[in-house]
Write an enzyme that holds these catalytic residues in place. Structure first.
Site, PDB file in Angstrom:
ATOM      1  N   HIS A 142       1.798   4.448  -2.809  1.00  0.00           N
ATOM      2  CA  HIS A 142       1.966   5.892  -2.596  1.00  0.00           C
ATOM      3  C   HIS A 142       3.370   6.325  -3.033  1.00  0.00           C
ATOM      4  O   HIS A 142       3.550   7.368  -3.658  1.00  0.00           O
ATOM      5  CB  HIS A 142       1.790   6.237  -1.106  1.00  0.00           C
ATOM      6  CG  HIS A 142       0.375   6.219  -0.618  1.00  0.00           C
ATOM      7  ND1 HIS A 142      -0.605   7.011  -1.157  1.00  0.00           N
ATOM      8  CD2 HIS A 142      -0.225   5.524   0.404  1.00  0.00           C
ATOM      9  CE1 HIS A 142      -1.757   6.805  -0.498  1.00  0.00           C
ATOM     10  NE2 HIS A 142      -1.544   5.900   0.448  1.00  0.00           N
ATOM     11  N   GLU A 159      -4.503   7.832  -2.902  1.00  0.00           N
ATOM     12  CA  GLU A 159      -5.002   6.567  -2.364  1.00  0.00           C
ATOM     13  C   GLU A 159      -5.282   5.569  -3.491  1.00  0.00           C
ATOM     14  O   GLU A 159      -5.156   4.363  -3.316  1.00  0.00           O
ATOM     15  CB  GLU A 159      -6.272   6.839  -1.531  1.00  0.00           C
ATOM     16  CG  GLU A 159      -6.721   5.678  -0.672  1.00  0.00           C
ATOM     17  CD  GLU A 159      -5.828   5.418   0.547  1.00  0.00           C
ATOM     18  OE1 GLU A 159      -4.876   6.187   0.789  1.00  0.00           O
ATOM     19  OE2 GLU A 159      -6.093   4.413   1.243  1.00  0.00           O
ATOM     20  N   HIS A 218       0.847  -1.192   0.000  1.00  0.00           N
ATOM     21  CA  HIS A 218       0.000   0.000   0.000  1.00  0.00           C
ATOM     22  C   HIS A 218       0.891   1.253   0.000  1.00  0.00           C
ATOM     23  O   HIS A 218       0.753   2.132  -0.861  1.00  0.00           O
ATOM     24  CB  HIS A 218      -0.915  -0.023   1.234  1.00  0.00           C
ATOM     25  CG  HIS A 218      -1.810   1.160   1.374  1.00  0.00           C
ATOM     26  ND1 HIS A 218      -3.142   1.130   1.032  1.00  0.00           N
ATOM     27  CD2 HIS A 218      -1.580   2.418   1.812  1.00  0.00           C
ATOM     28  CE1 HIS A 218      -3.690   2.310   1.246  1.00  0.00           C
ATOM     29  NE2 HIS A 218      -2.748   3.116   1.728  1.00  0.00           N
ATOM     30  N   GLU A 219       1.823   1.304   0.936  1.00  0.00           N
ATOM     31  CA  GLU A 219       2.689   2.487   1.032  1.00  0.00           C
ATOM     32  C   GLU A 219       3.611   2.579  -0.182  1.00  0.00           C
ATOM     33  O   GLU A 219       3.938   3.676  -0.640  1.00  0.00           O
ATOM     34  CB  GLU A 219       3.483   2.478   2.339  1.00  0.00           C
ATOM     35  CG  GLU A 219       2.630   2.427   3.616  1.00  0.00           C
ATOM     36  CD  GLU A 219       1.509   3.470   3.669  1.00  0.00           C
ATOM     37  OE1 GLU A 219       1.650   4.534   3.027  1.00  0.00           O
ATOM     38  OE2 GLU A 219       0.485   3.205   4.336  1.00  0.00           O
TER      39      GLU A 219
END
Lengths: 506, 506
Positions: free
Chosen positions: B267, B302, B263-264
């Site tokens: 980003h 996101e 997830h990170e």
């Protein structure tokens, strides 16, 4: 809104915050930052430094200084608030005398000069670095001229690191050290020491664990600090509540890692020990170098690191007390070594070319050599082209060594490429002060008993009380006088080194 | 000195530097900072934020904006320089509308409210937090009023995170999702899945190594980034050259650590992929929230994290390709598990109380619930005292759950105590966009082939080209339209979740 002392402290607190932020940007760049971040980090630091300079020399602070002066008219001359105002006024005035254009030119040159230096050092090519060094020195001469001086241009630069220090005084101190140390060095050279025991394979994690345990015992507080790896160890703080140290551990050179941690912990103890009342004040930042720091001067700071590293960590008693614990960390490596042998090994005189690897008896000669060259360059008596030759001559005369290359000679330190002229002397000042403070501390019976049994709390308490808590609210000589009853003097330092050589040659 | 576009870019670059420095202060406070540093770090961030605000709204930048406008009179309307000027002008005008006193009051309140929240959460005592929350909401209503809005006060806040987004539009999207997802959730509840296999003991170092290896394969560049531990994982950057991610690994919950890293990394890919030409520009910072970021909006950001985490990392093909490598990292723990069973386990619907632990099918209901409450609070239709009751009613209606405590209900998130009203919707917007971007990317044959064989470079290249490189120079809807040919639409997202439930129930 009337300008009051309150306004002054608020402006100074904001300036402290910016300087602490710059410190964090610096810390991160030397511990955590990925390789890709170099260029943008340089810009971030430059921008914040510009902002700090604007805050320090700008109208708001200068008016607040005026307002605070008026408000406090008539208070007793020894009121600490008056001193805060005058400290800020004097330092920001010094800063303002250096033209902003010169500052940004110097900053730009620094980036270029450092990379030229790194290349030159790798290629052992002083000539490739000389033009950049020439420009750096010219700029430093201009800065010295802008700051101003009475006797010698070098004084202007030295005093930004060590307030009140002059080249004339340094030469006197250096002369005393030469006279005393050269014969000591000759005597110590005779000693046969098992230095090879330090070069066995010592897993770095165990080195780190032992050094941390001892640093804690010496009083460094990990709840307000941390230890990280870096290339050249340093200490840096962002108020007394967050004081970080760094280390570098090598598998095959045990003392390198251990003593660096205790050295940095000594700096750390200083910052952690500054009185909470002074946080974010005029006494927790250097407004000339635009650096958040609670220590009175570079030399005073170094005295605290040297005290823990050398006066405590290299003492005979220290290893009588703690060698067994070290041996438990390295049972195989140290099975055939005694505490006495280990103590001798970490004190062995090893005249060599590299300053950062020098032992206590030779270290100051590296400093004298550099100071003499710097003073000569600033006075225009020495030219950059001559440096390798002068370096070689001084190295032969002081330590009897023949310089094999510029990389191991004039190119070894980063300082000159960074434009940091005048900071080297503070290493020797720190050595001298460390013995003065240590001797005074030992007159306290609790300190002496503590050292005897390995309880370093009383020593820490004494240093906190006599040195640390005052932050920059006392000058180095005021601190020395109050704590030791004497001005800066080589006597105690020479006595310590003489005692050490006596012990080594017994 | 004439004010030119050059002056404008220089001012904006300086502002970027300050915002990047604030980001570093934040990153450090959540990864490295010793406990003691909390208070002074808060002051450092507050001071730099004040300086950033002054730079953003001050005369120098505003005059530079005017000067740049004049200089560029007559250039084509689609010139990116014009957009840079207008972006900065609009955002700093919004910022200027929020009175400085309100900003500093909100910042002060945040510190108090966060600690009140932490205490209340620990004691399961909503009433203890309510007065602080009441004040926070009142302040947010004032901020919304200062920013201004056409239809609903909530719009003013939402649009600071998601430019152009309104409550009316959100309600439409939420309605579509409810209609589609509730039946899917009912179907998925029937599935029997071996979730217990994820709760075996998985040593965190191996979790970290595997997640890092996969993040690299997905394209996250560790030469311009790093991964550290933290409590609540996040990504943060200080220009595209230094983009850091954080993770949190728990021994007995394997997916928590792995998916958070991806997830990170999603980003991170965004920030690392912003065009170098945009570095330190008006398109790499959010001048309303005073935050250095290259992503077009919170929702767009996101979408990139959700895309890597869910569309890639939770896909069936991903685990067909990579489960064997995971099993090699955990041979004992996964000896009796198949790739298919593992894929099912990490996609199991688990309706629960905690948003951050929610699966894909229930996650958006947590967001709807919060958005509805926030909108009600902002419109004055809901009072703080009613929140536990409203929360319970909505949780029952959406997920059929009875809320056992305020700690597992209204007190679970930090957002409200931080005054972050209006950011929750961006999580759902991100989910929706992630499917739109992913569907468009898969129309590229190289992307589709890459996904089939575990080569994520083509996907990264597509995202770099269509999304990342533009930084904030395109609005979220412009990005969507150019990349996917459509506006924000729930169609692709619903299709993805329907497909997943079809697969799970096969």
């Amino acid at each position: 809104m009337p300008m009051t002392y309150e306004t002054f402290t608020r402006e100074i607190a904001r300036l402290n915050d910016v300087l602490c932020s710059i410190n964090l940007l610096t810390w991160d760049s030397r511990t955590m930052m990925p390789a890709g971040g170099v260029e943008s980090r340089g810009k971030q630091i430059a921008t914040l430094t510009g902002i700090a300079r604007d805050l320090a020399t700008g109208d708001a602070l200068q008016k607040a200084i005026e307002g605070a002066r008026s408000e406090l008219t008539g208070v007793p001359a020894d009121d600490l608030r008056l001193r805060a105002i005058e400290t800020a006024a004097t330092q920001t005035a010094t800063l303002a005398r250096i033209p902003a254009s010169l500052v940004s030119e110097a900053a730009e040159l620094k980036t270029l000069a450092q990379s030229a230096w790194a290349r030159a050092r790798a290629a052992d090519d002083f000539a490739g670095f000389a033009p950049m060094l020439e420009r750096t020195m010219e700029m430093q001469r201009q800065i010295a001229g802008a700051i101003g001086y009475d006797e010698h241009p070098y004084d202007a630069l030295v005093s930004t690191y060590e307030p009140g220090m002059r080249w004339k005084r340094l030469r006197g101190l250096y002369g005393e050290l030469q006279t005393a140390l050269l014969p000591l060095l000759d005597r110590a050279r005779e000693v046969r020491i098992r230095s090879d025991i330090l070069e066995r394979s010592y897993p770095v994690e165990s080195q780190r664990a032992f050094s941390v345990r001892m640093a804690q015992r010496m009083g460094y507080d990990f709840d307000r600090g941390r230890l990280d790896n870096t290339v050249h160890p340093f200490e840096i703080s962002f108020t007394r509540e967050d004081v970080r140290i760094t280390g570098r551990f090598r598998d095959t050179w045990l003392p390198g890692g251990l003593f660096a941690v205790w050295h940095e912990a000594g700096h750390g103890l200083y910052e952690q020990g500054v009185s909470p009342d002074l946080t974010r004040s005029a006494f927790t930042a250097d407004f000339v170098n635009l650096y958040a720091v609670g220590g009175a001067s570079f030399g005073t700071h170094e005295s605290q690191s040297r005290l823990l590293e050398n006066r405590v960590g290299r003492s005979r008693r220290f290893w009588e007390l703690h060698f067994e614990e070290l041996r438990q960390a390295f049972p195989d490596q140290l099975s055939d070594v005694s505490a006495d042998e280990f103590w001798r090994a970490v004190n062995a005189p090893r005249p060599g070319h590299i300053r950062v690897e020098a032992d206590e008896l030779t270290y100051d000669f590296h400093i004298m050599l550099r100071s003499e060259i710097e003073a000569g360059l600033m006075a225009g008596e020495v030219s950059v082209g001559e440096l390798p030759e002068i370096w070689a001559a001084k190295m032969r005369s002081y330590l009897g060594l023949t310089v094999p290359s510029d990389t191991l000679g004039v190119l070894q330190d980063v300082h000159w490429s960074s434009g940091m002229i005048g900071s080297f002397p503070t290493y020797t000042i720190g050595n001298i002060m460390s013995s003065q403070f240590f001797a005074a501390a030992r007159k306290d019976q609790a300190v002496e008993t503590g050292l005897e049994i390995g309880d370093y709390q009383p020593l820490k308490t004494w240093l906190n009380d006599q040195v640390h808590r005052h932050g920059r609210s006392r000058s180095p000589s005021e601190l020395l006088l109050a704590a030791t009853g004497s001005e800066l003097s080589t006597e105690a330092y020479i006595a310590d080194l003489t005692h050490k050589v006596d012990e080594l040659t017994l």
